[in-house]
Scaffold this active site. Structure first.
Site, mmCIF file in Angstrom:
data_model
loop_
_atom_site.group_PDB
_atom_site.id
_atom_site.type_symbol
_atom_site.label_atom_id
_atom_site.label_comp_id
_atom_site.label_asym_id
_atom_site.label_seq_id
_atom_site.Cartn_x
_atom_site.Cartn_y
_atom_site.Cartn_z
ATOM 1 C CG HIS A 40 -0.619 0.272 2.522
ATOM 2 N ND1 HIS A 40 0.632 -0.964 3.175
ATOM 3 C CD2 HIS A 40 -0.408 1.108 3.489
ATOM 4 C CE1 HIS A 40 0.581 -0.650 4.354
ATOM 5 N NE2 HIS A 40 0.354 0.528 4.469
ATOM 6 C CG HIS A 68 0.031 4.551 4.638
ATOM 7 N ND1 HIS A 68 -0.763 3.731 5.680
ATOM 8 C CD2 HIS A 68 -0.988 5.294 4.055
ATOM 9 C CE1 HIS A 68 -2.075 4.078 5.613
ATOM 10 N NE2 HIS A 68 -2.102 5.188 4.875
ATOM 11 C CG ASP A 122 4.750 3.321 7.511
ATOM 12 O OD1 ASP A 122 3.838 3.513 6.734
ATOM 13 O OD2 ASP A 122 4.745 2.666 8.230
ATOM 14 C CG HIS A 123 3.938 0.118 4.101
ATOM 15 N ND1 HIS A 123 4.068 -1.039 4.691
ATOM 16 C CD2 HIS A 123 3.620 0.841 5.580
ATOM 17 C CE1 HIS A 123 3.547 -1.142 5.716
ATOM 18 N NE2 HIS A 123 3.215 -0.014 6.248
ATOM 19 C CG HIS A 167 -3.999 0.413 6.811
ATOM 20 N ND1 HIS A 167 -3.883 0.413 8.020
ATOM 21 C CD2 HIS A 167 -2.833 0.388 6.013
ATOM 22 C CE1 HIS A 167 -2.837 1.167 8.333
ATOM 23 N NE2 HIS A 167 -2.103 1.168 7.198
ATOM 24 C CG ASP A 197 0.684 -1.405 7.838
ATOM 25 O OD1 ASP A 197 1.550 -2.061 8.132
ATOM 26 O OD2 ASP A 197 0.766 -0.295 7.888
ATOM 27 C CG HIS A 211 3.867 -1.848 11.551
ATOM 28 N ND1 HIS A 211 4.739 -0.742 11.672
ATOM 29 C CD2 HIS A 211 3.090 -1.544 10.588
ATOM 30 C CE1 HIS A 211 4.422 0.387 10.751
ATOM 31 N NE2 HIS A 211 3.618 -0.259 10.062
#
Length: 261
Positions: free
Chosen positions: A52, A54, A56-57, A108, A133, A171
């Site tokens: 996805h 985001h 942090d990905h 998410h 996530d 995570h």
């Protein structure tokens, strides 16, 4: 085959799957941990799988692509650093001879996808899931863009995978999730034992992941939201009627977790 969770940021894992012919990484939010791992192993990065959009990905995607020439795969319905191969439900990402089946798992985010490698295609014969996530050990992702109905459907799809499937989520949220799970199902002995095992791993500085689908079916309240024990506790907490729709129970469970301390 070597499967390694590379720590990133405060609690992210960038999964690295290394074969003799090269390496695959999943959700590289930053490039440095991957570049360091590649240097240590002298491996060639063949592909980047993104679940996805985001930051942090995807934050390390451009640097890694430029440094290695790796091909990038990602969800068709989200904005991923270009160029990449867009994928949706039922597509197959063929990387280093491994056919990763794509599963749409919105909730998410609106276009979140997961990558599943079946047992017959896995080098070690054990199925493998990269779920970003959407599914965590003992929990699930927050609903930033999707609906409770979408997330429940997405988790149903993942729960239906073979029990031995390794669950590689993005995570290290396990201990926090299990504290909440114990509040939801305080009499679940399997959950209590799993929590003790995970606490021991973290005390030694080890990851709690990957988990397994059959483990999550036994301990994860978000996969167990239709169980009488979970429905009763959630109903009492949220004031729901006994015959509340499954989606309402799931939504109340997720809201309870959002506010749980």
């Amino acid at each position: 085959m070597t499967l390694v969770p590379l720590p990133a940021f405060a609690d992210n894992y960038i999964w690295m799957l290394q074969l003799e012919s090269g390496a695959i990484v999943v959700d590289p939010g930053e490039a440095e941990p991957v570049l360091d791992a590649l240097a240590r192993s002298q491996a060639r990065l063949a592909a980047i799988l993104v679940t996805h959009h985001h930051a942090d990905h995807v934050g390390g995607v451009d640097v890694l692509r430029q440094a290695t020439g790796a091909m990038v795969f990602g969800p068709a319905g989200e904005t991923i650093p270009e160029p990449y191969r867009p994928l949706g439900d039922g597509d197959v990402a063929e990387v280093l001879g491994l056919p990763f089946s794509v599963i749409d798992v919105p909730g998410h985010t609106a276009g979140h996808i997961a990558y599943f490698l079946p047992a017959h295609a896995a080098p070690d014969g054990v199925p493998l899931l990269f779920c970003g996530d959407t599914l965590f050990s003992g929990g699930c992702g927050r609903l930033f863009e999707g609906t409770p109905q979408q997330m429940l459907h997405s988790l149903d799809a993942l729960a239906a995978l073979p029990g031995a499937t390794r669950v590689c989520c993005a995570h290290e949220y396990t201990l926090s999730n299990l504290r909440f799970a114990r509040a939801v199902e305080p009499t679940n002995d399997t959950l209590a034992r799993y929590q003790a095992d995970c606490e021991a791993l973290r005390a030694r500085g080890l990851p709690t992941l990957p988990s397994r689908i059959d483990t999550e079916r036994s301990i994860n309240p978000f996969l167990r939201s239709r169980q009488d024990s979970v429905r009763a506790t959630v109903g009492a907490h949220a004031g729901l009627p006994p015959q509340a729709p499954d989606t309402d129970v799931f939504a109340a469970l997720r809201q309870w977790k959002n506010n749980f301390r």
